[in-house]
Design a protein around this motif. Sequence first.
Motif, PDB file in Angstrom:
ATOM      1  N   HIS A  60       0.837  -1.196   0.000  1.00 44.45           N
ATOM      2  CA  HIS A  60       0.000   0.000   0.000  1.00 44.45           C
ATOM      3  C   HIS A  60       0.875   1.250   0.000  1.00 44.45           C
ATOM      4  O   HIS A  60       1.318   1.725   1.039  1.00 44.45           O
ATOM      5  N   CYS A  89      -5.990   3.730  -2.813  1.00 48.09           N
ATOM      6  CA  CYS A  89      -7.046   4.588  -2.241  1.00 48.09           C
ATOM      7  C   CYS A  89      -7.794   5.360  -3.328  1.00 48.09           C
ATOM      8  O   CYS A  89      -8.332   6.441  -3.078  1.00 48.09           O
ATOM      9  N   TYR A 186     -13.199   9.330   0.153  1.00 43.92           N
ATOM     10  CA  TYR A 186     -12.692  10.549  -0.467  1.00 43.92           C
ATOM     11  C   TYR A 186     -13.628  11.056  -1.553  1.00 43.92           C
ATOM     12  O   TYR A 186     -14.506  10.337  -2.027  1.00 43.92           O
ATOM     13  N   HIS A 214      -9.872   1.288   0.004  1.00 46.84           N
ATOM     14  CA  HIS A 214      -9.985   2.055   1.237  1.00 46.84           C
ATOM     15  C   HIS A 214     -11.493   2.185   1.409  1.00 46.84           C
ATOM     16  O   HIS A 214     -12.146   2.913   0.672  1.00 46.84           O
ATOM     17  N   HIS A 244      -5.242  -1.071   4.545  1.00 46.52           N
ATOM     18  CA  HIS A 244      -5.040  -0.524   5.906  1.00 46.52           C
ATOM     19  C   HIS A 244      -6.221  -0.787   6.836  1.00 46.52           C
ATOM     20  O   HIS A 244      -6.878   0.134   7.322  1.00 46.52           O
ATOM     21  N   ASP A 373       1.256   2.682   3.597  1.00 50.79           N
ATOM     22  CA  ASP A 373       0.379   3.848   3.402  1.00 50.79           C
ATOM     23  C   ASP A 373       1.158   5.153   3.583  1.00 50.79           C
ATOM     24  O   ASP A 373       0.578   6.196   3.892  1.00 50.79           O
TER      25      ASP A 373
HETATM   26 ZN    ZN Z   1      -6.419   4.919   2.239  1.00 52.24          ZN
END
Ligand code: ZN
Length: 495
Positions: A60, A89, A186, A214, A244, A373
């Motif tokens: 990641h 992500c 997001y 994500h 994550h 991440d």
């Molecule tokens: Zn993320």
Amino acid sequence: MPNDLTIRNISLLDGLGGPPIHADLGIRDGRITEVGAAGAGKTEIDGRGQTLCPGFIDTHSHDDGAFFRHPGMEFKLAQGVTTVVAGNCGFSAIPLDPAVDPGRASGGILAGLEGDFTDLNGYFEAALARQPGINNMMLVGHNTVRTLVMGMEKRAPTRDELSQMKGHVAQAIEQGACGFSTGLIYRPGRWSETDEVIELAAEAKATHALYTTHMRNEGDYLLDAVDEALTIGREAGVHLHISHHKSAGPANWGKVGQSIAKVDAALQAGQPVTLDVYPYTAGSGRMIEYFNLDNINRELAKVIRIASCPAFREYEGRMLKDLAAEQRVDICDLTHQILTAPKGDRTICIQFVIDEQDIVTNLRFHDMMVGSDGIPDLRGRPHPRLFGTFPRILARYVREDRILTLPEAVRRMTSLPASVFGLKERGVIKPGNWADLVLFDPATIEDRATYDEPKSEPAGISLVVVNGEIGFRDGQHLHGGSGKMLRFNREAYGE
Ligand code: ZN
Ligand code: CU
């Protein structure tokens, strides 16, 4: 014919999880030629009994732009990482319209990209021209694709928009991306419905590539989000990889156990699912994504530390609560002020929202990998995971707390991610495979990156080899430039 490199007197972990063997190892033309007894090498290295294993795979990363801004990728190489997976992500370097700011959907997470490429082949070409220090495997991101086709529209796509988006995903997969990623908290991903994501993830099916996510929620609604992710993987007919994995906020601590139980039930039912975790109790990201400006979350603000902040550089490395106390202002007002300042939306923060016990629960699960991440913005004080993730697993969770054995930890960071993320002929030490290797001392390996001093390289790693070339040795970066742009279960780009 002599080897290019022979490493002698090593305790060898092949990456598959079995006990170590005492061995020598030979390398020629970028590949491992001999394991056990090895002939003479043009360069010979005495391993002094240290552990040699496959290079670590960071499942990641957000290094799409870092390959341009920091092509040596020193912060990864010094950890023993020889391959990253980028494009996570939902944010990827491609597809790109050169007429538009490449980083526009990501708020800086992809910063550093240069060149006029539009697709994955173009990205590979441009990145290779900068002689990368490590290998890269790419995902194609939902937020990037959606922004390109629909801008920031808060609605479902039309039939035509959906088919354009599918075309972009299909092209990236066809050019070698290892899957499709989402970041559903997001913008603009949060405005998509499950059906849209299923349709797009299904484009990965042709090559058996992945859907990585994500998830839509990692706190109060974590379990619903896991259900959605499992549904998407199942309906799209692709391997699901949860990024994550965590349960954020004290009210939700402990939920990762339930979440893992759901994953386990899916596995029992035959659905392919894997996950990754980073070994820290703080997350990090773009601060504006975590707050509603009309109703600032006070409890969250209290556990926020500023990583980088173009609007107020003097706040970098400070906790919001300390700044508020010093300035005698309300912490919510301070949060609002930072986020609404010019460039305030580019603030990267660190939030202490994770329970240590949840990290342990995650690491005890057999299909749990490790992903940093890390956000490769070296200004300010980034989250220490950027420099410390992999040595921290080996120091803290193997040597000190004994959550994992050394061979098992190495398996989770090498052969397991190599097989799932389609790293052909990597992740296992055997003759014929590419020579991506790390030599370290299990007794002294240690992450040295802290929240106060995050840009510190780890201790205890003496050698990192990427495609047969020495990239790092005894604390020195050698800028071998031997990294490749990898393609899912295929030969690397340009081979
Ligand atoms: Zn993320
Ligand atoms: Cu991420």
